[in-house]
Design a protein around this motif. Structure first.
Motif, PDB file in Angstrom:
ATOM      1  N   MET A   9      28.239 -24.944 -18.740  1.00 50.17           N
ATOM      2  CA  MET A   9      29.398 -25.057 -19.474  1.00 50.17           C
ATOM      3  C   MET A   9      30.694 -24.611 -18.569  1.00 50.17           C
ATOM      4  O   MET A   9      31.587 -25.178 -18.832  1.00 50.17           O
ATOM      5  CB  MET A   9      29.613 -23.905 -20.447  1.00 50.17           C
ATOM      6  CG  MET A   9      28.372 -23.874 -21.956  1.00 50.17           C
ATOM      7  SD  MET A   9      29.118 -25.460 -22.652  1.00 50.17           S
ATOM      8  CE  MET A   9      30.591 -24.902 -23.367  1.00 50.17           C
ATOM      9  N   MET A  10      30.472 -23.794 -17.570  1.00 47.36           N
ATOM     10  CA  MET A  10      31.649 -23.427 -16.577  1.00 47.36           C
ATOM     11  C   MET A  10      32.004 -24.773 -15.741  1.00 47.36           C
ATOM     12  O   MET A  10      33.197 -25.116 -15.502  1.00 47.36           O
ATOM     13  CB  MET A  10      31.229 -22.320 -15.620  1.00 47.36           C
ATOM     14  CG  MET A  10      32.322 -21.817 -14.583  1.00 47.36           C
ATOM     15  SD  MET A  10      31.739 -20.635 -13.539  1.00 47.36           S
ATOM     16  CE  MET A  10      31.203 -21.439 -12.084  1.00 47.36           C
ATOM     17  N   THR A  59      16.188 -25.093 -21.889  1.00 49.12           N
ATOM     18  CA  THR A  59      16.270 -25.146 -23.172  1.00 49.12           C
ATOM     19  C   THR A  59      16.952 -26.688 -23.500  1.00 49.12           C
ATOM     20  O   THR A  59      17.026 -27.300 -22.356  1.00 49.12           O
ATOM     21  CB  THR A  59      17.497 -24.349 -23.518  1.00 49.12           C
ATOM     22  OG1 THR A  59      18.770 -24.664 -22.868  1.00 49.12           O
ATOM     23  CG2 THR A  59      17.238 -22.788 -23.414  1.00 49.12           C
ATOM     24  N   ASP A  60      16.598 -27.053 -24.628  1.00 54.46           N
ATOM     25  CA  ASP A  60      17.169 -28.317 -24.962  1.00 54.46           C
ATOM     26  C   ASP A  60      18.310 -28.464 -24.996  1.00 54.46           C
ATOM     27  O   ASP A  60      18.994 -29.695 -24.597  1.00 54.46           O
ATOM     28  CB  ASP A  60      16.599 -28.721 -26.621  1.00 54.46           C
ATOM     29  CG  ASP A  60      15.207 -28.637 -26.822  1.00 54.46           C
ATOM     30  OD1 ASP A  60      14.181 -29.224 -25.766  1.00 54.46           O
ATOM     31  OD2 ASP A  60      14.558 -28.568 -27.892  1.00 54.46           O
ATOM     32  N   PHE A  61      19.354 -27.522 -25.306  1.00 55.99           N
ATOM     33  CA  PHE A  61      20.663 -27.561 -25.019  1.00 55.99           C
ATOM     34  C   PHE A  61      21.152 -27.960 -23.619  1.00 55.99           C
ATOM     35  O   PHE A  61      21.806 -28.769 -23.281  1.00 55.99           O
ATOM     36  CB  PHE A  61      21.269 -26.046 -25.318  1.00 55.99           C
ATOM     37  CG  PHE A  61      22.853 -26.134 -25.263  1.00 55.99           C
ATOM     38  CD1 PHE A  61      23.550 -26.695 -26.050  1.00 55.99           C
ATOM     39  CD2 PHE A  61      23.328 -25.366 -24.219  1.00 55.99           C
ATOM     40  CE1 PHE A  61      24.809 -26.673 -26.152  1.00 55.99           C
ATOM     41  CE2 PHE A  61      24.654 -25.342 -23.989  1.00 55.99           C
ATOM     42  CZ  PHE A  61      25.624 -26.020 -25.017  1.00 55.99           C
ATOM     43  N   GLY A  62      20.152 -27.005 -22.782  1.00 54.80           N
ATOM     44  CA  GLY A  62      20.515 -27.230 -21.228  1.00 54.80           C
ATOM     45  C   GLY A  62      20.110 -28.917 -20.658  1.00 54.80           C
ATOM     46  O   GLY A  62      20.899 -29.381 -19.961  1.00 54.80           O
ATOM     47  N   LYS A  63      18.934 -29.140 -21.266  1.00 52.81           N
ATOM     48  CA  LYS A  63      18.540 -30.589 -20.941  1.00 52.81           C
ATOM     49  C   LYS A  63      19.579 -31.513 -21.491  1.00 52.81           C
ATOM     50  O   LYS A  63      19.682 -32.535 -20.877  1.00 52.81           O
ATOM     51  CB  LYS A  63      17.314 -30.937 -21.496  1.00 52.81           C
ATOM     52  CG  LYS A  63      16.096 -30.265 -20.862  1.00 52.81           C
ATOM     53  CD  LYS A  63      14.826 -30.610 -21.991  1.00 52.81           C
ATOM     54  CE  LYS A  63      13.567 -29.838 -21.625  1.00 52.81           C
ATOM     55  NZ  LYS A  63      12.305 -29.981 -22.220  1.00 52.81           N
ATOM     56  N   PHE A  64      20.189 -31.255 -22.531  1.00 50.44           N
ATOM     57  CA  PHE A  64      21.222 -32.200 -23.028  1.00 50.44           C
ATOM     58  C   PHE A  64      22.754 -32.322 -22.403  1.00 50.44           C
ATOM     59  O   PHE A  64      23.181 -33.088 -21.944  1.00 50.44           O
ATOM     60  CB  PHE A  64      21.130 -31.814 -24.490  1.00 50.44           C
ATOM     61  CG  PHE A  64      22.446 -32.689 -25.242  1.00 50.44           C
ATOM     62  CD1 PHE A  64      22.408 -33.903 -25.474  1.00 50.44           C
ATOM     63  CD2 PHE A  64      23.770 -31.910 -25.363  1.00 50.44           C
ATOM     64  CE1 PHE A  64      23.645 -34.564 -25.890  1.00 50.44           C
ATOM     65  CE2 PHE A  64      24.849 -32.528 -26.030  1.00 50.44           C
ATOM     66  CZ  PHE A  64      24.852 -33.918 -26.322  1.00 50.44           C
ATOM     67  N   LEU A  65      22.958 -30.836 -22.130  1.00 52.08           N
ATOM     68  CA  LEU A  65      24.438 -30.520 -21.666  1.00 52.08           C
ATOM     69  C   LEU A  65      24.532 -30.842 -20.206  1.00 52.08           C
ATOM     70  O   LEU A  65      25.420 -31.305 -19.627  1.00 52.08           O
ATOM     71  CB  LEU A  65      24.723 -29.442 -22.139  1.00 52.08           C
ATOM     72  CG  LEU A  65      26.300 -29.287 -21.976  1.00 52.08           C
ATOM     73  CD1 LEU A  65      27.040 -30.130 -22.710  1.00 52.08           C
ATOM     74  CD2 LEU A  65      26.924 -27.795 -22.261  1.00 52.08           C
ATOM     75  N   ASP A  66      23.461 -30.487 -19.402  1.00 52.77           N
ATOM     76  CA  ASP A  66      23.469 -30.510 -17.860  1.00 52.77           C
ATOM     77  C   ASP A  66      23.793 -32.046 -17.461  1.00 52.77           C
ATOM     78  O   ASP A  66      24.848 -32.143 -16.604  1.00 52.77           O
ATOM     79  CB  ASP A  66      22.311 -30.129 -17.098  1.00 52.77           C
ATOM     80  CG  ASP A  66      22.512 -30.201 -15.669  1.00 52.77           C
ATOM     81  OD1 ASP A  66      23.151 -29.434 -15.221  1.00 52.77           O
ATOM     82  OD2 ASP A  66      21.759 -30.860 -15.104  1.00 52.77           O
TER      83      ASP A  66
END
Length: 185
Positions: A9-10, A59-66
């Motif tokens: 996010m940063m 996490t799924d969120f990390g896999k998506f957002l990264d």
């Protein structure tokens, strides 16, 4: 929201500041600030993955957002270089083409409950983009303070064309390695 996801996010939050410094040349040391922000953002890409893997915080969120954060950072920097001639628009088109193709493959795979992880060619592509952009911003930062006897525009375009070629090779690699899934469509 674990530490790796906060770092991702940063990276996204830093992009508008980098863009500001890359586009508003009246700000003292604008390219220096853009360089610092880009390097910090690039380092968060390395850190978030290492921390997530070492602490089992994937996490799924990390896999998506990264990967999205990476694309936002790199493409924003390249687009900001276009007005001053440091990046040819076709370079951005090639990079975007690759990203749309690979993202589409990932969406198709996800619909079949298959995850397409980042391959070596994708990691090489990201590394080459981040190193090339860092080098260009470094040269522009130095050029601000010292009259360089080199053609920064030429060097920038050569480096970025190389990254575009690597992106295209990576695209072909992803298509080749996922050809069975494509045939089933």
């Amino acid at each position: 929201m674990n530490l790796p996801n906060r770092l991702t996010m940063m990276r996204i939050i830093l992009v508008p500041f980098m863009v500001l410094f890359m586009l508003v040349h009246d700000i003292p040391y604008a390219y220096v600030w853009a360089l610092i922000i880009f390097v910090v953002a690039s380092l968060t890409d390395m850190l978030d993955g290492k921390i997530a893997r070492s602490r089992n915080l994937i996490t799924d969120f990390g896999k998506f957002l990264d990967p999205i954060a990476d694309k936002i950072l790199v493409i924003s920097a390249m687009v900001c270089m276009i007005p001053d001639g440091y990046c040819h628009p076709l370079i951005v088109i090639v990079v975007l083409f690759r990203e749309f193709i690979v993202s589409s493959l990932r969406l198709i795979a996800a619909s079949q409950n298959v995850v397409i992880a980042a391959g070596k060619s994708g990691k090489l592509k990201t590394m080459s983009q981040m190193l090339s952009i860092t080098a260009v911003l470094f040269l522009l930062s130095i050029e601000y303070a010292v009259d360089l006897s080199i053609d920064v525009m030429l060097i920038a375009n050569v480096l970025l064309w190389i990254t575009a070629a690597i992106a295209l090779i990576s695209c072909i690699d992803y298509i080749y390695h996922n050809r069975d899934m494509i045939k089933e469509m």
